[in-house]
Write a protein that holds these residues in place. Sequence first.
Motif, PDB file in Angstrom:
ATOM      1  N   GLN B 235       0.866  -1.279  -0.158  1.00 27.79           N
ATOM      2  CA  GLN B 235       0.060   0.067   0.092  1.00 27.79           C
ATOM      3  C   GLN B 235       0.877   1.306  -0.172  1.00 27.79           C
ATOM      4  O   GLN B 235       0.651   2.224  -0.748  1.00 27.79           O
ATOM      5  N   GLN B 237       3.892   1.644  -1.000  1.00 24.45           N
ATOM      6  CA  GLN B 237       4.558   1.827  -2.469  1.00 24.45           C
ATOM      7  C   GLN B 237       3.480   2.396  -3.328  1.00 24.45           C
ATOM      8  O   GLN B 237       3.860   3.081  -4.410  1.00 24.45           O
ATOM      9  N   VAL B 238       2.061   1.899  -3.279  1.00 22.78           N
ATOM     10  CA  VAL B 238       1.182   2.483  -4.466  1.00 22.78           C
ATOM     11  C   VAL B 238       1.197   4.041  -4.119  1.00 22.78           C
ATOM     12  O   VAL B 238       1.245   4.807  -5.008  1.00 22.78           O
ATOM     13  N   GLU B 239       1.018   4.484  -2.743  1.00 22.79           N
ATOM     14  CA  GLU B 239       1.087   5.902  -2.356  1.00 22.79           C
ATOM     15  C   GLU B 239       2.402   6.611  -3.172  1.00 22.79           C
ATOM     16  O   GLU B 239       2.266   7.483  -3.675  1.00 22.79           O
ATOM     17  N   LEU B 241       4.411   5.803  -5.354  1.00 22.05           N
ATOM     18  CA  LEU B 241       4.460   5.773  -6.933  1.00 22.05           C
ATOM     19  C   LEU B 241       3.290   6.813  -7.386  1.00 22.05           C
ATOM     20  O   LEU B 241       3.738   7.331  -8.361  1.00 22.05           O
ATOM     21  N   SER B 242       2.232   6.897  -6.867  1.00 26.39           N
ATOM     22  CA  SER B 242       1.350   7.841  -7.153  1.00 26.39           C
ATOM     23  C   SER B 242       1.935   9.374  -7.213  1.00 26.39           C
ATOM     24  O   SER B 242       1.591   9.976  -7.889  1.00 26.39           O
ATOM     25  N   MET B 243       2.740   9.357  -6.012  1.00 23.58           N
ATOM     26  CA  MET B 243       3.485  10.753  -5.588  1.00 23.58           C
ATOM     27  C   MET B 243       4.285  11.063  -6.652  1.00 23.58           C
ATOM     28  O   MET B 243       4.366  12.159  -7.158  1.00 23.58           O
ATOM     29  N   ARG B 244       4.891  10.050  -7.008  1.00 22.38           N
ATOM     30  CA  ARG B 244       6.026  10.282  -8.005  1.00 22.38           C
ATOM     31  C   ARG B 244       5.394  10.489  -9.610  1.00 22.38           C
ATOM     32  O   ARG B 244       6.133  11.374 -10.134  1.00 22.38           O
ATOM     33  N   LEU B 245       4.402   9.900  -9.809  1.00 25.19           N
ATOM     34  CA  LEU B 245       3.778  10.238 -11.069  1.00 25.19           C
ATOM     35  C   LEU B 245       3.160  11.487 -11.059  1.00 25.19           C
ATOM     36  O   LEU B 245       3.114  12.281 -12.246  1.00 25.19           O
ATOM     37  N   ALA B 246       2.829  11.830  -9.866  1.00 27.25           N
ATOM     38  CA  ALA B 246       2.083  13.173  -9.925  1.00 27.25           C
ATOM     39  C   ALA B 246       2.973  14.364  -9.897  1.00 27.25           C
ATOM     40  O   ALA B 246       2.778  15.315 -10.505  1.00 27.25           O
ATOM     41  N   SER B 247       4.255  14.161  -9.439  1.00 24.87           N
ATOM     42  CA  SER B 247       5.378  14.966  -9.145  1.00 24.87           C
ATOM     43  C   SER B 247       6.083  15.395 -10.785  1.00 24.87           C
ATOM     44  O   SER B 247       6.767  16.361 -10.948  1.00 24.87           O
ATOM     45  N   VAL B 248       5.804  14.370 -11.586  1.00 22.91           N
ATOM     46  CA  VAL B 248       6.360  14.256 -12.997  1.00 22.91           C
ATOM     47  C   VAL B 248       5.636  15.493 -13.663  1.00 22.91           C
ATOM     48  O   VAL B 248       4.782  15.875 -13.281  1.00 22.91           O
ATOM     49  N   PRO B 250       3.290  17.429 -15.394  1.00 21.88           N
ATOM     50  CA  PRO B 250       1.773  17.016 -15.327  1.00 21.88           C
ATOM     51  C   PRO B 250       0.998  16.620 -16.629  1.00 21.88           C
ATOM     52  O   PRO B 250       0.156  15.760 -16.711  1.00 21.88           O
ATOM     53  N   ASP B 253       1.695  12.754 -17.549  1.00 22.56           N
ATOM     54  CA  ASP B 253       0.704  11.463 -16.685  1.00 22.56           C
ATOM     55  C   ASP B 253      -0.554  11.310 -17.380  1.00 22.56           C
ATOM     56  O   ASP B 253      -1.050  10.428 -17.189  1.00 22.56           O
TER      57      ASP B 253
END
Lengths: 195, 346
Positions: B235, B237-239, B241-248, B250, B253
Amino acid sequence: MQPTSSMKEEFLKKWQMGLQIYRPLIDNTSVSERRKAIKLSADVAMASLRKGTTCWSRALIQKTATEDNFLVRQMLSGIKAETLINKKLPKVMCHRKIVRRSKMILRRRQSRSAIEEVAAKARKLVKKKTQGLRNVVPGGEFMSNDVLLIQETLDYIVSLQTQVNVMRSIVDAAEAGSERTAYYLGKLKFAIEDG
Amino acid sequence: MDLSGRFGARSGDGVPFREAAALESLHIGGGEEFRQMVPPENAGGFTALLELPPTQAVELLHSSSSSASQATTLHSLGTLSFPSNPLLMERASRFSVIATDNQQNGNVSGETTTTSSVPSNEHIKTEPAETETCDQAAVEKQSNRCGKRKELDKKVKSSTKKKNKSSEENEKLPYVHVRARRGQATDSHSLAERARREKINARMKLLQELVPGCDKIQGTALVLDEIINHVQSLQRQVEMLSMRLASVNPRIDFNLDTILASENGSLMDGSFNGATMQLAWPLQVMETEQSYHHRQLQQPPSQQWPFDGLNQPVWGREENQDHGNDHNNLMVGSTSLHPNQVKMEL
């Protein structure tokens, strides 16, 4: 079992669908909002793979529905969405402390041998752990059956692994892209400044 | 509810007709019948059965054809030589009729492999790929055991409470029978407890195989600890990864996914399409199974950029994939300058 490729594909498609719903709101520039959007759509995608057959998936969908009802309705097509969202949650199990106390009152007269005590302690420990597991697995509190709990945990773990695998590869790709972009932008800038 | 098999709460609400209803529900074809075994009220059904005095219980079992079908499922699949016991013969005959219209042929065949491959009487190794099938098979077997056990307990008074294969049935079947101690034959509580414990242990074994590092651990509590830690780490890790994806960036994604969605259909055959590299900074996303793991395990992403050097088959396969080559390699180009353009490049 490990996540299969078909599961990953399905998850990816559903997740994309969810993210597309957020696309018009692309001006939610705050990182935390975007993160929340990503996570919610990923969760709903993961839960919808099970199509309401498992307890945890229903509980997860209901949980995200409290945060973003619109997303859930859009992502799950049609009737399924209505039944899943509006379905009343099963009755929560009775408060454990009350049960425990009443049991202790009943047990007070029993004589205990040493072996029994050890066994009782082991049982208590196991009970504690299962309660911990219920807290972690979504919808765990509603599973009155231990057997059901373990089955749900199995399914949940597999789905989580699928989710993690897919998200990780997307993130890696996206980060690689942005790295490369930044690199080339830097180069370009340098070239422009030089020339 | 506790893993130590507290039976008391259930025994109160067991009722014969509920049991019959539960058994009948099992007779319904399709996956639903086994799902119905899972909910508590039906699981309580079998334990309710055990509550009855043995004679009544056996009669119930005789009368319900669905339990017969269940019990004989494994029989006819295995290389069973039936004893002269008329009850079992009757059940076998019933099954041969029922099996043909049983919609669960998939599960049944899955069970064949499992039952024949598992010599031990203890646990069910689940070969089928899906958890649901596994659980259905496991649940079905557990219910079979409950039914069978009642009959045999009537006949046998052995002094030890241990798991035995019934001498009447084929050794190959993974039946677990509990013989009650002398004087405890009518203690249905302990029998039911034992049944539940068997179910739980079987599933715990599955969990142990799934969670890495759980095989070595002895004891339920520690295994549960490991499982909880594993779930929590996933769980988290999911958080992350979603944070990393969001910070890339915009745009990436959200555009990434439209790109993937649009290109997904065209590349479904898995053919490599040649395309030209149009922009200096395309973004590649692989959908193959190999790539999912290799991106993390092998070369860092930056090394993928020599586009002509991209040989995806060269990347080793670490996962066992059934459809390893069926999936398309999807390469997507997107840039910060042209966020809405898709560059296909292989």
